[in-house]
Structures are given as structure tokens and as C-alpha cells.
Design an enzyme around this catalytic site. Structure first.
Site, PDB file in Angstrom:
ATOM      1  N   SER A 153       0.830  -1.205   0.000  1.00 11.01           N
ATOM      2  CA  SER A 153       0.000   0.000   0.000  1.00 11.01           C
ATOM      3  C   SER A 153       0.865   1.256   0.000  1.00 11.01           C
ATOM      4  O   SER A 153       0.508   2.276  -0.591  1.00 11.01           O
ATOM      5  CB  SER A 153      -0.926   0.000   1.224  1.00 11.01           C
ATOM      6  OG  SER A 153      -1.877  -1.042   1.126  1.00 11.01           O
ATOM      7  N   GLY A 263      -6.687   1.753 -13.576  1.00 12.35           N
ATOM      8  CA  GLY A 263      -6.720   0.322 -13.261  1.00 12.35           C
ATOM      9  C   GLY A 263      -7.800  -0.032 -12.261  1.00 12.35           C
ATOM     10  O   GLY A 263      -8.357  -1.138 -12.302  1.00 12.35           O
ATOM     11  N   ARG A 289     -34.944 -26.396  -7.995  1.00 12.60           N
ATOM     12  CA  ARG A 289     -35.008 -27.231  -6.795  1.00 12.60           C
ATOM     13  C   ARG A 289     -36.206 -26.852  -5.930  1.00 12.60           C
ATOM     14  O   ARG A 289     -36.462 -25.668  -5.684  1.00 12.60           O
ATOM     15  CB  ARG A 289     -33.714 -27.090  -5.992  1.00 12.60           C
ATOM     16  CG  ARG A 289     -33.671 -27.943  -4.732  1.00 12.60           C
ATOM     17  CD  ARG A 289     -32.278 -27.916  -4.118  1.00 12.60           C
ATOM     18  NE  ARG A 289     -32.223 -28.504  -2.799  1.00 12.60           N
ATOM     19  CZ  ARG A 289     -32.196 -29.810  -2.525  1.00 12.60           C
ATOM     20  NH1 ARG A 289     -32.252 -30.679  -3.533  1.00 12.60           N
ATOM     21  NH2 ARG A 289     -32.131 -30.260  -1.293  1.00 12.60           N
ATOM     22  N   GLU A 384      -4.882  -3.363  -6.675  1.00 15.18           N
ATOM     23  CA  GLU A 384      -5.235  -2.031  -7.200  1.00 15.18           C
ATOM     24  C   GLU A 384      -5.719  -1.112  -6.079  1.00 15.18           C
ATOM     25  O   GLU A 384      -6.665  -0.341  -6.239  1.00 15.18           O
ATOM     26  CB  GLU A 384      -6.304  -2.136  -8.300  1.00 15.18           C
ATOM     27  CG  GLU A 384      -5.901  -2.945  -9.495  1.00 15.18           C
ATOM     28  CD  GLU A 384      -4.890  -2.238 -10.375  1.00 15.18           C
ATOM     29  OE1 GLU A 384      -4.617  -1.055 -10.144  1.00 15.18           O
ATOM     30  OE2 GLU A 384      -4.350  -2.898 -11.277  1.00 15.18           O
ATOM     31  N   ASN A 388      -9.286  -0.293   2.190  1.00 11.03           N
ATOM     32  CA  ASN A 388      -9.007   0.844   3.062  1.00 11.03           C
ATOM     33  C   ASN A 388      -8.299   1.969   2.322  1.00 11.03           C
ATOM     34  O   ASN A 388      -8.563   3.150   2.552  1.00 11.03           O
ATOM     35  CB  ASN A 388      -8.177   0.405   4.272  1.00 11.03           C
ATOM     36  CG  ASN A 388      -9.013  -0.291   5.325  1.00 11.03           C
ATOM     37  OD1 ASN A 388     -10.236  -0.182   5.319  1.00 11.03           O
ATOM     38  ND2 ASN A 388      -8.367  -1.001   6.226  1.00 11.03           N
TER      39      ASN A 388
END
Length: 404
Positions: A153, A263, A289, A384, A388
Site C-alpha cells: 500500500s 486500473g 429445486r 489495485e 481501506n
């Protein structure tokens, strides 16, 4: 077309009886045709290979060639340089459709089109563009080498160095978690030419795979997107010519930051496609189902869940394509790109997890594809820009508006 001027408050506005604006989910005929074509390719050519590629942790070589042959690896590259000459929205369409079938294949295409190609096209010299863009569009995979063991980061805490030796550069160091590196023929490398200068010492370089001193290390054994290679890349006394610099010396941070913002939209499209793929995979089962004499889809508790999921997917789609169109029109898009990526990653995680729950016991098995969508979704909150980091980007942009 009827038109008139209308007054709202103290201002006069031009009004038309028919609005010239299109909803965000309405695409041009060209992009709709592209969507149909990619969807068909993904179902017919990618789909049969997904499980084997996931088991082998390897992208099928013949499939990679087909991605180039289809033109998916040079979507925005000018036609005169071997590309399709389309726009960012077209790239998002391709990434989304591929991700509905295999997010691993989608990220191979995404990195090529939102990181590698734009960097060479935007920052490359005429010679670099002429040499590399046609190759990248027709047969050479590119790799974006930024992250390191101590630099994730905190992207510019780089240890890889580039020393000016007069007639060449010498690079030493290593990169971690590098996408497409196993198959790549071109490496975009970020190294510091002046550690004391911090991020202003970062410089970008171009290096071909056969450059002496460049070595691709071990492949990571990953939880998800296993067909997409992720390896260590090592530089040991690697010599590069002086014209290998991409952009300006000391301005590699501009190369990286500007492109990573684009990106993020691409990863948003990947996560959007993943969420839609998981949803489309699980929904037929709910209508086939029965339990207690009713189709599972008819229970109110289940209806609330898939209605919520469909709404979340729709919202993610609006955000991804809005960010793409902002960039295309030259408007500020950084905050919207971070929002689109953060939100799509959350949606992919939620919907893919729900898909397993809706399928019940069979969803927990590898016989069904739902578990792979869930495994693939995890990376969306990491690469990318972690969730946070993206929230921090959003917060900083909000602060600019309200802070005096």
C-alpha cells in the site's frame, strides 16, 4: 424535435422535448455487439478450460493466443499500431463479460489494457510506442512491476535501485506479487534512482523478457484467480540502455499513480462481472429445486436476498461505467474510480458468498462453480489499492470540498 427556453429561479435553460442523454446502462451499438461477441467467446472458448486452469494454476497457452487473436489485448491501442482503436468503456465491457465466466482470465486482459498499454501509449517515446504497442496488441503480454516485499500500500517505499552507469542503467532488487509475469514478454519496472528523494526518485523502465539479469521467480500458490500468474521478479545487475526510461527520470510516480487510477475502474469491472457471473450461476438452481413443495426461489426470505443482490449488482454497474465515461470525457474521475472499485469488490464478495448459500450443500463442493467465484472475489479487496486505501482516497477528495 420541440425545444424551448425555460426559466428556473434566476436562470434560463434550453429544454428539449426529447432528452439527448442516454441511461448509463445503454451502450452504443458497437459496444452491444462487442458485449455479445465477448460473451459468446467466454462461454465457448473460456468456459470449458476454467476448471483445469484453476487446478493447474496456469493460463492455457492456446487461450492466451486466442485473446490476442480476438483483439482483446489491445482494445484502446490505435488501429495503426495494431490495436482495435476503441475506448475505455469497451475495455470495461470486455473485462466484465470475461469475468462472468472466469475472473482470472479477465484480470489478464485487464492488466494489459488498463495498466501496461496506457502507460506505453501515454508516456512512451515515439520509438517505444512503435516498438512495443504493436507487439502488446498482437502477441506480447506485459507485466506491471511496482509492489515489493516492503512496498505494498506504501507503493513508493521501493528498495529496487537503478544506478546511472554513464552509458547504461543497472537495476538491482526484486518485485513481489506481479501479475502476468510468468508469461510476460515486457516488464514495466519501477525503481528508485535516488533513495534520498523519496517518491521523486522513482523512475519507470521498460525491459524485455530476454534482458540479462532479469529473472522470474516462483509462482504464488493463490486462493483465487489461480490461472492468472503471480510471481516474484528479480533483477540482478540488470543492464538497460539509457533510452529504456519510460517518461522522465524521477517522475515514475506520475506514471504509476495516473495509471493505477484507471486500473481501479478495470478491477471494478472484473468484480462486477464476477458478481453477475455468480448470480447467473446460482439463480437457475433456485428455480429448479423444490423444498416443502415450493421452488426455493418462491420463498419470501430467498426473494429478499436475491432482490438485494440484483440491486447491488446494478448499482455497481452504474458506478463502474460512470467512472469510465468520466475518464473518457476528460473530467475528474479519481474519486469515482476509487468508489467504483471499492463498491464492486464489496458486491462481489457479498453476492458470491450468497450464491454458495443459495446452492446449499452442493455450493460448498468443487463440483459446482460457486466456490470458485467466492475464492476469486477475495482479491478484489486487496489489489489495485486495498479497500481501506480506496476509502482513504475517497475521504481525501471529500475533505478537499469541505475543508477551508
Amino acid at each position: 424535435m420541440l425545444s424551448r427556453f425555460v426559466r428556473l429561479g434566476s436562470r434560463q435553460f434550453f429544454s428539449t422535448a426529447t432528452s439527448p442523454f442516454q441511461p448509463l446502462v445503454v451502450f452504443s451499438e458497437e459496444n452491444e455487439a462487442l458485449r455479445e461477441s465477448v460473451s459468446r467467446f467466454a462461454l465457448e472458448r473460456v468456459g470449458p478450460k476454467v476448471k483445469q486452469m484453476d487446478r493447474d494454476q496456469k493460463l492455457d497457452e492456446s487461450l492466451l493466443k486466442e485473446l490476442f487473436d480476438q483483439g482483446y489485448m489491445g482494445i484502446e491501442t490505435p488501429a495503426e499500431l495494431g490495436g482495435a482503436g476503441l475506448n475505455l468503456t469497451s475495455t470495461m465491457v470486455v473485462v466484465e463479460e470475461l469475468a462472468k465466466i472466469d475472473p482470472a482470465v479477465a484480470v489478464v486482459v485487464d492488466v494489459q489494457n488498463t495498466l501496461v498499454n496506457p502507460i506505453v501509449k501515454t508516456f512512451g517515446t515515439d520509438k517505444q510506442k512503435q516498438e512495443w504497442l504493436p507487439k502488446l496488441a498482437t502477441g506480447t503480454l506485459g507485466s506491471f512491476c511496482l509492489s515489493e516485499a516492503s512496498s505494498g500500500s506504501d507503493a513508493f517505499a521501493l528498495k529496487t535501485t537503478a544506478v546511472d552507469k554513464g552509458d547504461h542503467w543497472e537495476l538491482n532488487g526484486s518485485k513481489m506479487w506481479i501479475t502476468n509475469s510468468k508469461e510476460a514478454g515486457l516488464f514495466l519496472i519501477f525503481a528508485t534512482v535516488n533513495p534520498a528523494a523519496g517518491y521523486k526518485g522513482i523512475t519507470a523502465f521498460l525491459a524485455g523478457r530476454d534482458t540479462p539479469g532479469l529473472r522470474v521467480g516462483k509462482s504464488e500458490d493463490k486462493l483465487g484467480i489461480r490461472a492468472s500468474s503471480t510471481c516474484e521478479v528479480i533483477f540482478e545487475g540488470m543492464k538497460l540502455p539509457k533510452d529504456a526510461v519510460l517518461g522522465k527520470v524521477g517522475e515514475g510516480y506520475k506514471v504509476a499513480i495516473g495509471t493505477l487510477n484507471i486500473g481501479r475502474i478495470g478491477i471494478g469491472a472484473q468484480m462486477l462481472g464476477l458478481a453477475q457471473g455468480a448470480f447467473d450461476y446460482a439463480m437457475p438452481y433456485l428455480h429448479e429445486r423444490k423444498q416443502f413443495g415450493k421452488y426455493i426461489a418462491d420463498f419470501q426470505g430467498m426473494q429478499l436476498q436475491y432482490a438485494e443482490a440484483a440491486t447491488m449488482i446494478h448499482g455497481a454497474r452504474l458506478m463502474v461505467y460512470e467512472a469510465a465515461r468520466l475518464h473518457e470525457t476528460g473530467r475528474p474521475f479519481v474519486q469515482e474510480a476509487a468508489m467504483a472499485k471499492w463498491n464492486a469488490a464489496q458486491v462481489a464478495s457479498h453476492v458470491s458468498r450468497r450464491a454458495i448459500e443459495w446452492l446449499g450443500g452442493v455450493g460448498f463442493t468443487k463440483e459446482f462453480d460457486a466456490e470458485k467465484f467466492y475464492r476469486d472475489s477475495v482479491i478484489g479487496q486487496i489489489y489495485e489499492g486495498t479497500s481501506n486505501i480506496n476509502l482513504e482516497t475517497i475521504a481525501k477528495n471529500i475533505q478537499k470540498k469541505y475543508r477551508q
